[in-house]
Design an enzyme around this catalytic site. Structure first.
Site, mmCIF file in Angstrom:
data_model
loop_
_atom_site.group_PDB
_atom_site.id
_atom_site.type_symbol
_atom_site.label_atom_id
_atom_site.label_comp_id
_atom_site.label_asym_id
_atom_site.label_seq_id
_atom_site.Cartn_x
_atom_site.Cartn_y
_atom_site.Cartn_z
ATOM 1 N N GLY A 20 0.819 -1.146 -0.035
ATOM 2 C CA GLY A 20 -0.022 0.135 -0.044
ATOM 3 C C GLY A 20 0.980 1.319 0.042
ATOM 4 O O GLY A 20 2.096 1.212 0.409
ATOM 5 N N GLN A 48 2.746 9.993 1.944
ATOM 6 C CA GLN A 48 4.303 9.426 1.482
ATOM 7 C C GLN A 48 5.169 9.755 0.416
ATOM 8 O O GLN A 48 6.378 9.477 0.578
ATOM 9 C CB GLN A 48 3.866 7.937 1.687
ATOM 10 C CG GLN A 48 3.527 7.406 3.058
ATOM 11 C CD GLN A 48 3.457 5.863 2.861
ATOM 12 O OE1 GLN A 48 2.508 5.294 2.433
ATOM 13 N NE2 GLN A 48 4.331 5.204 3.603
ATOM 14 N N CYS A 104 6.019 -0.032 7.574
ATOM 15 C CA CYS A 104 5.731 1.078 6.696
ATOM 16 C C CYS A 104 6.921 1.600 5.808
ATOM 17 O O CYS A 104 7.918 1.579 6.212
ATOM 18 C CB CYS A 104 5.526 2.365 7.667
ATOM 19 S SG CYS A 104 4.764 3.789 6.866
ATOM 20 N N LEU A 105 6.578 1.738 4.678
ATOM 21 C CA LEU A 105 7.679 2.019 3.624
ATOM 22 C C LEU A 105 8.321 3.514 4.034
ATOM 23 O O LEU A 105 9.523 3.725 3.460
ATOM 24 C CB LEU A 105 7.223 2.466 2.220
ATOM 25 C CG LEU A 105 6.611 1.012 1.498
ATOM 26 C CD1 LEU A 105 5.896 1.198 0.247
ATOM 27 C CD2 LEU A 105 7.660 -0.001 1.484
ATOM 28 N N GLU A 116 -3.357 2.695 5.602
ATOM 29 C CA GLU A 116 -3.270 3.598 4.455
ATOM 30 C C GLU A 116 -4.222 4.825 5.122
ATOM 31 O O GLU A 116 -3.801 5.940 4.637
ATOM 32 C CB GLU A 116 -3.774 3.086 3.108
ATOM 33 C CG GLU A 116 -2.883 2.350 2.631
ATOM 34 C CD GLU A 116 -1.341 2.302 2.806
ATOM 35 O OE1 GLU A 116 -0.865 3.507 2.779
ATOM 36 O OE2 GLU A 116 -0.501 1.346 2.817
ATOM 37 N N HIS A 162 -2.587 7.313 7.376
ATOM 38 C CA HIS A 162 -1.773 8.205 6.843
ATOM 39 C C HIS A 162 -2.539 9.281 6.212
ATOM 40 O O HIS A 162 -1.879 10.569 6.467
ATOM 41 C CB HIS A 162 -0.842 7.613 5.530
ATOM 42 C CG HIS A 162 0.196 6.789 5.714
ATOM 43 N ND1 HIS A 162 1.334 7.039 6.290
ATOM 44 C CD2 HIS A 162 0.543 5.357 5.257
ATOM 45 C CE1 HIS A 162 2.163 6.080 6.518
ATOM 46 N NE2 HIS A 162 1.520 5.092 6.052
HETATM 47 O O1 GNR Z 1 4.121 -2.474 2.611
HETATM 48 C C1 GNR Z 1 3.595 -2.109 3.737
HETATM 49 N N1 GNR Z 1 3.352 -3.548 4.263
HETATM 50 C C2 GNR Z 1 2.431 -3.645 5.376
HETATM 51 C C3 GNR Z 1 2.427 -4.511 6.366
HETATM 52 C C4 GNR Z 1 1.634 -4.604 7.399
HETATM 53 C C5 GNR Z 1 0.944 -3.719 7.695
HETATM 54 C C6 GNR Z 1 0.692 -2.708 6.728
HETATM 55 C C7 GNR Z 1 1.644 -2.521 5.805
HETATM 56 S S1 GNR Z 1 1.620 -1.320 4.733
HETATM 57 C C8 GNR Z 1 3.132 -1.134 3.860
HETATM 58 C C9 GNR Z 1 3.215 -0.223 2.930
HETATM 59 C C10 GNR Z 1 3.170 1.247 3.646
HETATM 60 O O2 GNR Z 1 3.765 1.834 4.352
HETATM 61 N N2 GNR Z 1 1.951 1.754 3.452
HETATM 62 O O3 GNR Z 1 1.643 3.150 3.888
HETATM 63 NI NI NI Z 2 2.730 3.347 6.002
#
Ligand code: GNR
Ligand code: NI
Length: 172
Positions: free
Chosen positions: A45, A50, A94-95, A137, A140
């Protein structure tokens, strides 16, 4: 075109994003860029804040099995309209907070309503990883990160690690 993902701590990740009034070609392009950025990361996601855009847009695709058809979802102004009392715990990442993971408890099932890229309303009940990801998401868009659910000490530890990582990246 791939976009740069902002890393925590960043003031833009703490802001409430604005609703999208009409879906322009620029916003559709942004959605495509976000999907490309998400798949390349790889992640399941990505929310517009972001990539530094404070508008209510998220993309997701929680299909993780190789061989299974991808399911890219583009959601403008997504809202949780109903949530189950039952909760589940997922180890989230989270990325914007690379290499840091923690258990977060959230409703197991959520009904989400959003506008598609052609401006039609859609809604769906999500379960499992899809439900977790959709809530992560949408958080965020409210300037909320998964670490905000942790105890202050754990959150501080992660933030300190990220400050250090960002300092190292800036010098590299
Ligand atoms: O890639 C993502 N993996 C994830 C794993 C467990 C719960 C939520 C996520 S979202 C994350 C990508 C991201 O930071 N989306 O905002
Ligand atoms: Ni995230």
């Amino acid at each position: 075109m791939k976009r740069n993902i902002l890393l925590h701590p960043d003031p833009r990740l703490k802001k409430v994003a604005s609703p999208v009034a009409d879906i322009t070609d620029d916003l559709r392009q942004l959605a495509d860029d976000m999907l490309a950025t998400m798949y390349e990361a790889p992640g399941i996601g990505l929310a517009a804040p972001q990539v530094g855009v404070l508008q209510r847009l998220v993309v997701m695709d929680c299909i993780k099995e190789k061989g299974e058809a991808p399911r890219p979802l583009v959601m403008f102004n997504p809202e949780v309209v109903a949530a189950s009392d039952e909760t589940s715990v997922y180890e989230e990442g989270c990325l914007s907070i690379p290499e840091q993971f923690a258990d977060v408890t959230r409703p197991s099932e959520v009904e989400v309503r959003w506008m598609t890229r052609d401006g039609t309303e859609q809604s769906e009940v999500f379960t499992g990883l899809w439900a977790t990801c959709a809530q992560h998401e949408i958080d965020h868009l409210e300037g909320k990160l998964f670490i905000d659910y942790l105890k202050p000490l754990r959150r501080q530890m992660i933030t300190r690690k990220m400050v250090k990582l960002k300092r190292e990246l800036a010098r590299a």
